[in-house]
Enzyme design. Structure first.
Site, short mmCIF file in Angstrom:
data_model
loop_
_atom_site.label_atom_id
_atom_site.label_comp_id
_atom_site.label_asym_id
_atom_site.label_seq_id
_atom_site.Cartn_x
_atom_site.Cartn_y
_atom_site.Cartn_z
N HIS A 85 0.81 -1.22 0.00
CA HIS A 85 0.00 0.00 0.00
C HIS A 85 0.85 1.27 0.00
O HIS A 85 0.31 2.37 0.09
CB HIS A 85 -0.94 0.02 1.22
CG HIS A 85 -1.99 -1.04 1.18
ND1 HIS A 85 -2.84 -1.21 0.10
CD2 HIS A 85 -2.34 -2.00 2.08
CE1 HIS A 85 -3.66 -2.23 0.34
NE2 HIS A 85 -3.37 -2.73 1.53
N ASP A 129 -2.98 -10.51 -2.51
CA ASP A 129 -3.52 -10.02 -1.23
C ASP A 129 -4.99 -9.66 -1.43
O ASP A 129 -5.41 -9.31 -2.53
CB ASP A 129 -2.73 -8.78 -0.80
CG ASP A 129 -3.04 -8.35 0.63
OD1 ASP A 129 -2.29 -8.76 1.53
OD2 ASP A 129 -4.02 -7.61 0.83
N HIS A 133 -6.49 -7.13 -0.41
CA HIS A 133 -6.64 -5.70 -0.63
C HIS A 133 -6.00 -5.29 -1.95
O HIS A 133 -4.99 -5.88 -2.35
CB HIS A 133 -6.00 -4.91 0.52
CG HIS A 133 -6.59 -5.21 1.87
ND1 HIS A 133 -6.06 -6.17 2.69
CD2 HIS A 133 -7.67 -4.70 2.51
CE1 HIS A 133 -6.78 -6.23 3.82
NE2 HIS A 133 -7.77 -5.35 3.71
N ASP A 159 -4.65 -12.65 3.33
CA ASP A 159 -5.89 -12.23 3.98
C ASP A 159 -7.12 -12.58 3.14
O ASP A 159 -8.23 -12.16 3.45
CB ASP A 159 -5.86 -10.74 4.33
CG ASP A 159 -5.19 -9.90 3.27
OD1 ASP A 159 -4.95 -10.42 2.17
OD2 ASP A 159 -4.90 -8.72 3.54
ZN LIG Z 1 -4.21 -7.06 2.63
#
Ligand SMILES: [Zn+2]
Ligand SMILES: [Zn+2]
Lengths: 588, 455
Positions: free
Chosen positions: B116, B156, B158, B245
């Site tokens: 991120h 991931d 996200h 995740d």
């Molecule tokens: Zn994540």
């Protein structure tokens, strides 16, 4: 009086210590088929004209377990694995009879899958049918919760009464994380049990028959001793006790030298390399390897290379003269026919013993040259080759140690590189090789006294060692102590204790436990001063932003060392304030 | 009686650094024991004893390694703490061991994660400060070969918004992010129409998947979409940004992937390098997922691996969710196949082949809001990647409430003499303008990173 006996592959050495001095030494050829005979020969030599009643302690370092494993000299032994999910366990079917059964424990010691009773009934029938009496039972994460190993034992003992004489459990024999090593260690320990019992009984009997009532000990791979009777249930701990004896010998002979030392033990066919840091030997990171088996037996770090005094010299296809990692026979200077490293030492006059003419003629034949100067040059080059081989192995070992992983930022930043300051050497040609190798490695040479009996001396003077662990999980309210004692195993933390169960509390439990074990070993030298915490970690267990408890992981040990009463006699002082006698130290 | 060790197909390097003495805050998901249970599982499985699996100690990334990727405001030292440098350094170590030929594949199991972290960094967002995988790739390109073609596959849950931002204009990097739909999860981006800058259209691909996607749906996307695209792109190196995740037990997301699914998807992607990302089901998922990835990367049998509460039905997908997955797959395939003809509607065309866009970035951990203007030059010179001007203001929303305006000039490693000249002139102009607290020049051609400060 104290006696140390090192039963090696070719020789059995003994040393008798009286009035804090080496009083007598003895060396006989080892009878591999009857180790007791060799032991008794040495004992008789050492105790000639001595008062046997004065012997208080005898320590043996023996190759028995190593030999049993190498020769596969053990009864058909069973292995039951409870592997749970993970790596396919088929490769671990190392026993004569293997069973993989369902049931599993997870990484926090929670039982995930229970046993299947039908499967157990089937298992019991198969064990009966196989007719075995020796059985290893090993579960994954059994060190976090031994319940299934114990449950299965209870079931088998009640359903097959009197049949299984020797059941050994993974969490007791190999109480550290690593399931494959736990399987291999536990199984090996189970397999050597019967032969080991015979050996121990025979040694005990013969020693008694000679009217000696001394306490008997075995040297372990970690350079510590354990009572001979403990060897029955922990035979596997004596693998690689030869190199451990040699390292302990160094420690005994150089006592208070706290500099980082490179240790070289040169024999006929091998050279062992080890390290002392601040007077403390290093451990193998995961455990000792024996044959094809990786064990979790704690052992002293040692690298063995297959070059020694009897390594022979040959001419390769391109006509270069080289040192070969094999023994054909003894050195030409000592009655053999082939030129060896030892002959090179004799030719260059680094070694004064031996028949120099024979050494010359062996080299002449090989090089097809009879110019003595030319031959001396060749011999020098061979010795340099040996130095180079040692140097690159040492570099490899230091590199390996440098790569050892760490898991905290603090450790990563404070990790300092290992740099040996001195090189110490024992073994036959140590005298001849040390100055040169020290110069080659740019280290200060130290030649210990009595280096010819260093192993036996190391065994005689080693003190007991221990390594115990504590794992606590306050959320689940339990802690586990390693070991086989009643005090060990899974203990519960009651509700009121839960919040008071701190890291300090865990430390105290482990220290008290380890000290009580040390006292049980009934050795006067083992006071609680020796017990130290070597590792401690604590973690919060957080769920949904709330702390539910803590995990503590601790390790305590009594590190390998020399019985303190005896060190002084053997110190080879190497600090600048006390000048060294030439006997003790060789200048390059 | 046998004693044959499991056969390893690929020599695997592991850089394992759990940073047991570092947390964002004591109860933050990114805290000390995140990899504790994974470590226990790896040790108990004895994976590090297998011949062919080798553990390496991470090195520390240098300030320059970070500056090659990031514009850190005010500077690298303030934003990248030792823990971040070790994590990025761990990724570099993994890449090094691979390129030195010591291993066939390498997995950097390091924390904190990085995907991120954008090019410009005003603070911590989404548990990330600096982008480990981008720092690794730029180190690789600088040290080994500036022309390396890289494919990132970020698995991931996200959206990998940071890595996407860093490589948005780079036609040599294919960045594919598969994640839970941004309408249902942080950071709320990663829609299929985010396709890359005007010079690299189709080199950024986003595959937003509906909540409750299982192994079946996920592997459908891998087989039907990702593998054919990667095959066509022909990268020199495939990197898996291996977030964990997506697991059915993860507390922060709504996906339903199992450890078996993770092992299988890794086996299919067949990456040379993998770098750990998020994953906060530290007890119930991570131990099994990580072991699954290690077994898959080494080419070992992972069929005996499963979570305590696994049942095969967990891997199956309902028809309704699978239909939505198929629709997304079609959409992304269409973009990929027509990438030569796509016209960017994210960027406004200015004169002289400059393109312009504005964006807002929020730093959830440090509570900063950033307004950023991006001006990118599309250069007509052969093999030139143009250059990039960035003007950005960080609004610190906390107690101090101060603003930090900065400007940066980015010169990609493959840019022509003309672009290099223009960029340097722009840097001097920015400095002279006195409008910015800090001005940065990121010159990848000269591997030179300059910083001008007002005081
Ligand atoms: Zn994540
Ligand atoms: Zn250009």
């Amino acid at each position: 009086m104290i006696i140390g006996i090192d039963i090696g592959g070719t020789h059995t050495d003994g040393v008798l210590i009286k009035n804090q001095q080496i009083h007598q030494t003895s060396k006989v050829i080892t009878d591999q088929n009857n180790l007791t005979t060799s032991i008794l020969k040495v004992l008789d030599n050492l105790l000639l004209n001595q008062d046997k009643d004065q012997v208080t302690r005898i320590v043996f370092s023996t190759t028995l377990t190593t030999n049993l494993i190498a020769q596969k000299n053990y009864p058909p032994t069973g292995l039951i694995m409870i592997p749970g999910p993970g790596l396919n366990p088929d490769w671990l079917k190392i026993a004569a009879h293997n069973w993989v059964i369902s049931g599993s424990i997870d990484h926090r010691g929670r039982q995930v899958t229970a046993f299947n009773q039908e499967e157990l009934n089937q298992l019991q029938a198969e064990i009966q049918c196989a007719g075995i009496t020796d059985l290893a039972i090993v579960g994954k994460f059994s060190t976090r919760n031994p319940v299934q190993e114990k449950q299965l034992t209870a079931f088998l003992q009640s359903s097959l009464p009197d049949r299984l004489r020797n059941i050994q459990l993974g969490h007791q024999i190999a109480p550290v994380l690593n399931f494959p090593r736990r399987v291999q260690t536990t199984w090996l320990n189970t397999a050597v049990y019967q032969e080991y019992s015979k050996f121990a009984a025979s040694v005990q009997r013969s020693v008694l028959e000679r009217g000696i009532t001394a306490e008997l000990f075995l040297l372990k791979a970690d350079g510590g001793t354990m009572p001979l009777e403990n060897g029955l249930s922990a035979g596997v701990e004596t693998i690689k006790s030869g190199p451990a004896a040699s390292i302990m010998g160094f420690l005994a002979l150089t006592g208070t030298d706290n500099r980082t030392s490179l240790l070289l033990d040169i024999g006929g066919t091998t050279t062992d390399i080890a390290l002392l840091i601040g007077g403390i030997p290093l451990f193998e990171p995961e455990g000792v390897q024996i044959g094809n088996y990786n064990t979790s037996v704690r052992g002293l770090l040692n690298r063995s290379i297959s070059f020694g005094g009897d390594s022979y010299v040959y001419k390769d296809q391109t006509g270069n003269i080289r040192l070969q990692s094999k023994r054909i026979g003894p050195a030409a200077a000592f009655g053999g026919n082939t030129p060896t490293l030892t002959d090179a030492l004799v030719i260059t006059k680094l070694m004064s013993k031996g028949d120099r003419e024979h050494a010359f003629s062996a080299f002449e034949q090989l090089t097809e040259n009879n110019d003595p100067n030319q031959i001396i040059t060749t011999a020098r080059a061979i010795i340099q080759q040996f130095y180079q081989i040692i140097a690159s192995e040492v570099e490899k070992l230091l590199n390996e140690l440098k790569q050892r992983p760490v898991y905290t930022i603090h450790e990563l930043l404070t990790d300092s590189e290992l740099k040996p300051e001195v090189v110490m050497m024992i073994g036959g040609p140590a005298n001849a090789l040390l100055p040169g190798i020290a110069e080659f490695l740019d280290l200060e040479p130290v030649l210990p006294r009595y280096h010819h009996v260093a192993n036996a001396l190391g065994a005689a003077l080693a003190r007991p060692t221990l390594r115990e662990t504590l794992y606590a999980d306050t959320e689940q309210r339990f802690y586990i102590l390693s070991g086989k004692d009643e005090a060990s195993g899974k203990q519960s933390i009651n509700h009121t204790q839960k919040n008071n169960f701190t890291l300090d509390k865990a430390k105290k439990i482990l220290l008290d436990y380890t000290t009580s074990l040390a006292v049980q070993k009934q050795n006067p030298v083992c006071s609680d001063d020796f017990v130290e915490i070597t590792f401690e970690e604590s973690f919060n267990i957080v769920r949904d932003y709330q702390t539910r408890g803590q995990i503590f992981r601790l390790e305590a040990q009594i590190k390998p060392g020399i019985i303190s009463d005896f060190t002084d006699t053997f110190i080879t002082k190497t600090n600048s304030t006390s000048p060294l006698s030439p006997e003790r130290r060789v200048k390059p | 009686m046998k004693n044959t060790l499991p056969q390893i197909k690929n020599r695997l390097g592991l850089v394992f650094f759990p940073a047991y003495d570092w947390a964002i805050t004591p109860d933050h998901p990114e805290r000390e024991e995140r990899l504790l249970y994974t470590h226990d599982q790896i040790l108990e499985e004895g994976l590090l004893d297998l011949p062919g699996i080798q553990e390496f100690k991470p090195e520390l990334a240098t300030e320059k390694d970070v500056a090659r990727v990031h514009i850190c405001v005010p500077n690298v030292t303030n934003l990248a703490t030792t823990s971040h440098l070790i994590s990025a350094g761990g990724a570099i170590t993994a890449a090094k061991k691979y390129l030195d030929g010591l291993v066939d594949k390498a997995f950097a199991l390091v924390r904190p994660p990085g995907h991120h972290a954008f090019r410009v960094v005003h603070g911590n967002r989404g548990f990330c400060n600096i982008n480990n995988e981008a720092i690794m790739v730029e180190w690789l390109r600088t040290t080994y070969n500036p022309n390396l073609k890289i494919a990132f596959i970020d698995t991931d849950a996200h959206h990998a918004d940071g890595t996407q931002d860093i490589y948005y204009h780079d036609p040599h990097v294919l960045h594919i992010s598969i994640h839970q739909d941004g309408r249902t999860l942080y950071p709320g981006t990663g829609f299929s129409w985010e396709l890359g800058g005007p010079g690299a259209m189709g080199m950024t691909l986003n595959i937003p998947l509906p909540p409750y996607t299982t192994d079946e749906g996920y592997l459908y996307v891998i087989d039907q979409l990702i593998l054919p695209i990667v095959q066509e792109f022909k990268p020199d190196i495939i990197i898996n940004s291996a977030g964990q995740d997506n697991h059915y037990s993860d507390p922060l997301t709504n996906m339903s992937i199992t450890a078996q699914g993770y092992a299988r998807l890794n086996q299919k992607l067949d990456p040379q390098l993998a770098v750990l990302q998020g994953g906060y089901s530290i007890e119930d998922a991570l131990p099994y997922v990580n072991v699954g990835i290690i077994l898959a990367m080494a080419g070992l049998d992972y069929s005996h691996l499963r979570e305590p509460d696994y049942t095969p039905s967990r891997s199956l997908q309902t028809v309704k969710v699978l239909d939505r997955i198929k629709k997304v797959t079609e959409q992304v395939r269409y973009y990929w196949e027509n990438r030569q003809r796509l016209v960017s509607n994210e960027f406004q065309h200015l004169e002289d082949d400059y393109y312009y866009r504005e964006k807002q970035i929020f730093y959830d951990t440090d509570y900063i809001s950033e307004d950023q203007k991006e001006i990118v030059k599309l250069c007509s010179t052969d093999n030139c990647q143009g250059h990039l001007f960035i003007e950005s203001v960080g609004h610190h929303l906390g107690r101090t409430g101060h603003q930090v305006p900065i400007a940066a000039v980015i010169l990609p490693r493959l840019s022509c003499k003309e672009c290099q000249k223009t960029a340097r002139e722009k840097y001097a102009k920015y400095c002279a303008s006195k409008q910015f607290h800090h001005v940065y020049l990121q010159d990848q051609v000269a591997d030179e990173y300059i910083h001008w400060s007002q005081n």
